[in-house]
Design a protein around this motif. Structure first.
Motif, mmCIF file in Angstrom:
data_model
loop_
_atom_site.group_PDB
_atom_site.id
_atom_site.type_symbol
_atom_site.label_atom_id
_atom_site.label_comp_id
_atom_site.label_asym_id
_atom_site.label_seq_id
_atom_site.Cartn_x
_atom_site.Cartn_y
_atom_site.Cartn_z
ATOM 1 N N THR A 69 1.540 -27.670 21.462
ATOM 2 C CA THR A 69 1.180 -28.886 22.230
ATOM 3 C C THR A 69 1.230 -28.814 23.674
ATOM 4 O O THR A 69 0.580 -29.478 24.479
ATOM 5 N N GLU A 70 1.616 -27.689 24.286
ATOM 6 C CA GLU A 70 1.344 -27.360 25.619
ATOM 7 C C GLU A 70 0.054 -27.005 25.760
ATOM 8 O O GLU A 70 -0.634 -27.523 26.893
ATOM 9 N N SER A 96 5.060 -18.538 22.310
ATOM 10 C CA SER A 96 5.834 -20.078 22.252
ATOM 11 C C SER A 96 4.948 -20.549 20.672
ATOM 12 O O SER A 96 3.750 -20.323 20.503
ATOM 13 N N SER A 97 5.842 -21.261 19.906
ATOM 14 C CA SER A 97 5.143 -21.983 19.096
ATOM 15 C C SER A 97 4.764 -23.417 19.117
ATOM 16 O O SER A 97 4.344 -23.956 18.581
ATOM 17 N N ARG A 98 5.107 -23.667 20.379
ATOM 18 C CA ARG A 98 4.619 -25.057 20.853
ATOM 19 C C ARG A 98 3.444 -25.199 21.321
ATOM 20 O O ARG A 98 2.940 -25.124 22.497
#
Length: 115
Positions: free
Chosen positions: A72-73, A68-70
């Protein structure tokens, strides 16, 4: 965790799955692996097999695609652990961590090592 309890320190474990960072960038990882591979003795290369480096490169690309590139998780889990009045013992970030790593973390060591 247990070691810190007598000192009043609470420990939260953040278990992230795969996230796209420089650490798993296929270009960088494969380049570094090639440099290491060139320095290995012939016997070691033979033990790993002729196609090991190519297989490693393909898996690096696949890992990057599935990650994932997110970010923020992960940062959200860290934030929650730091700012929560009663933080949880474990936080997982990412679908793969919830699906594989979390259940595996509750298994006996011999089983998780085998998997």
């Amino acid at each position: 965790r247990r070691e810190m309890r007598p000192f009043g320190v609470r420990v939260s474990i953040i278990e992230p799955g795969g996230f796209r960072t420089g650490m798993i960038d296929p270009t960088t990882v494969v380049k570094a692996m090639k440099l290491l591979w060139e320095r290995l003795p012939v016997e070691t290369k033979a033990a790993y097999g002729h196609g090991y480096l190519e297989t490693y490169a393909k898996r690096s690309v696949l890992l990057n695609r599935m990650s994932s590139s997110r970010l923020t998780e992960v940062t959200g889990s860290v934030e929650q652990a730091l700012l929560s009045r009663y933080p949880r013992t474990r936080y997982t970030a990412g679908w793969d961590a919830r699906l594989f790593l979390l259940p595996l973390s509750y298994c006996p060591t011999w089983l998780s090592d085998t998997v």
